[in-house]
Write an enzyme that holds these catalytic residues in place. Structure first.
Site, PDB file in Angstrom:
ATOM      1  N   GLY A 214      38.586  49.211  -0.710  1.00 29.49           N
ATOM      2  CA  GLY A 214      38.044  49.021  -2.057  1.00 29.49           C
ATOM      3  C   GLY A 214      39.037  49.266  -3.173  1.00 29.49           C
ATOM      4  O   GLY A 214      39.589  50.344  -3.278  1.00 29.49           O
ATOM      5  N   SER A 215      39.295  48.278  -4.006  1.00 30.23           N
ATOM      6  CA  SER A 215      40.349  48.423  -4.997  1.00 30.23           C
ATOM      7  C   SER A 215      40.324  47.242  -5.956  1.00 30.23           C
ATOM      8  O   SER A 215      39.352  46.504  -6.028  1.00 30.23           O
ATOM      9  CB  SER A 215      41.700  48.520  -4.287  1.00 30.23           C
ATOM     10  OG  SER A 215      41.760  47.546  -3.256  1.00 30.23           O
ATOM     11  N   ARG A 216      41.445  47.058  -6.674  1.00 27.76           N
ATOM     12  CA  ARG A 216      41.515  46.021  -7.691  1.00 27.76           C
ATOM     13  C   ARG A 216      42.951  45.550  -7.842  1.00 27.76           C
ATOM     14  O   ARG A 216      43.899  46.311  -7.614  1.00 27.76           O
ATOM     15  CB  ARG A 216      41.016  46.623  -9.006  1.00 27.76           C
ATOM     16  CG  ARG A 216      40.966  45.682 -10.179  1.00 27.76           C
ATOM     17  CD  ARG A 216      40.380  46.418 -11.371  1.00 27.76           C
ATOM     18  NE  ARG A 216      41.337  46.535 -12.462  1.00 27.76           N
ATOM     19  CZ  ARG A 216      41.195  47.367 -13.482  1.00 27.76           C
ATOM     20  NH1 ARG A 216      40.184  48.196 -13.528  1.00 27.76           N
ATOM     21  NH2 ARG A 216      42.089  47.399 -14.443  1.00 27.76           N
TER      22      ARG A 216
ATOM     23  N   MET B 236      37.912  44.151  -5.537  1.00 27.79           N
ATOM     24  CA  MET B 236      37.626  43.977  -4.115  1.00 27.79           C
ATOM     25  C   MET B 236      36.664  45.054  -3.647  1.00 27.79           C
ATOM     26  O   MET B 236      36.932  46.246  -3.827  1.00 27.79           O
ATOM     27  CB  MET B 236      38.915  44.068  -3.300  1.00 27.79           C
ATOM     28  CG  MET B 236      39.882  42.938  -3.543  1.00 27.79           C
ATOM     29  SD  MET B 236      41.456  43.240  -2.716  1.00 27.79           S
ATOM     30  CE  MET B 236      42.165  44.448  -3.820  1.00 27.79           C
TER      31      MET B 236
END
Length: 217
Positions: free
Chosen positions: A185-187, A97
């Protein structure tokens, strides 16, 4: 519609923007500087609002399909050894993301939460190979009659500083509903049983609660 995790931030951003508009009108005499400051404050508020947006989505419930847990780009599809819970090989699908994506985490499938754990850690960039093992993260395992146990992991990125996870052991959860939130912001990694047919490809854009990422074998 905005996510509940953003209420305080949105309120602060609104107060800040209002204060900047009022004070710049009163204390900044140079018109170009006044307008620059006001536009900058307004842009900050817009960024905050778009980050915490929570579009209403009604998932079409399916016992034979696994839905994307988040919006973003599919960056990993591979067979890996999952060392924390299963301690065996699984199919890993990872969705990255960016800050402009919707950051709501949704349950990829319905079932019983068998495991839920928070891990403090580093803040490596979310696409780093070690991010899944070393970054701040949560691990959740859902048991489903058709897929067995499926694990998903929320992973903080370089900018993310807070992961919100609503899953608690013993909960019955419903596919497509709100499972948490990750800020900035990440995953998310999801680990499926070997042999599960995968319906996405690398670099494909996924929509949380809508895109079918896997089906029952």
């Amino acid at each position: 519609m905005f996510h509940r995790e953003g209420i305080k931030t949105i309120l602060f951003g609104s107060i800040f923007t209002t204060a900047v508009l009022l004070l710049s009108d009163k204390f900044i005499t140079l018109i170009w500087l006044q307008k620059t400051v006001q536009i900058a404050a307004f842009i900050i508020l817009v960024i905050i609002l778009q980050f915490f947006r929570n579009p209403k989505r009604t998932a079409i419930l399916s016992e034979t399909e696994i839905l994307a847990p988040v919006d973003g780009k599919v960056v990993v599809i591979e067979e890996v050894f999952e060392a924390e819970y299963f301690k065996d090989k699984r199919i890993q699908i990872s969705i990255f993301m960016s800050p402009i994506n919707v950051h709501v985490t949704r349950y990829a499938l319905s079932g019983l939460v068998k495991f839920s754990k928070y891990h403090p850690g580093k803040f490596l960039v979310a696409w780093h190979p070690k991010a899944s093992e070393e970054n701040e993260r949560t691990t959740v395992v859902i048991e489903n009659p058709n897929f067995g146990q499926v694990l998903y992991r929320q992973i903080a990125g370089a900018l993310a500083r807070r992961i919100v996870n609503y899953a608690q052991e013993g909960m019955q959860v419903v596919q497509g509903t709100d499972a948490g939130f990750i800020k900035f912001g990440s995953r998310v990694d999801i680990f499926l049983p070997l042999g599960t047919p995968v319906n996405v490809v690398l670099n494909q854009k996924a929509i949380g609660g809508k895109t079918i990422i896997a089906t029952k074998a």
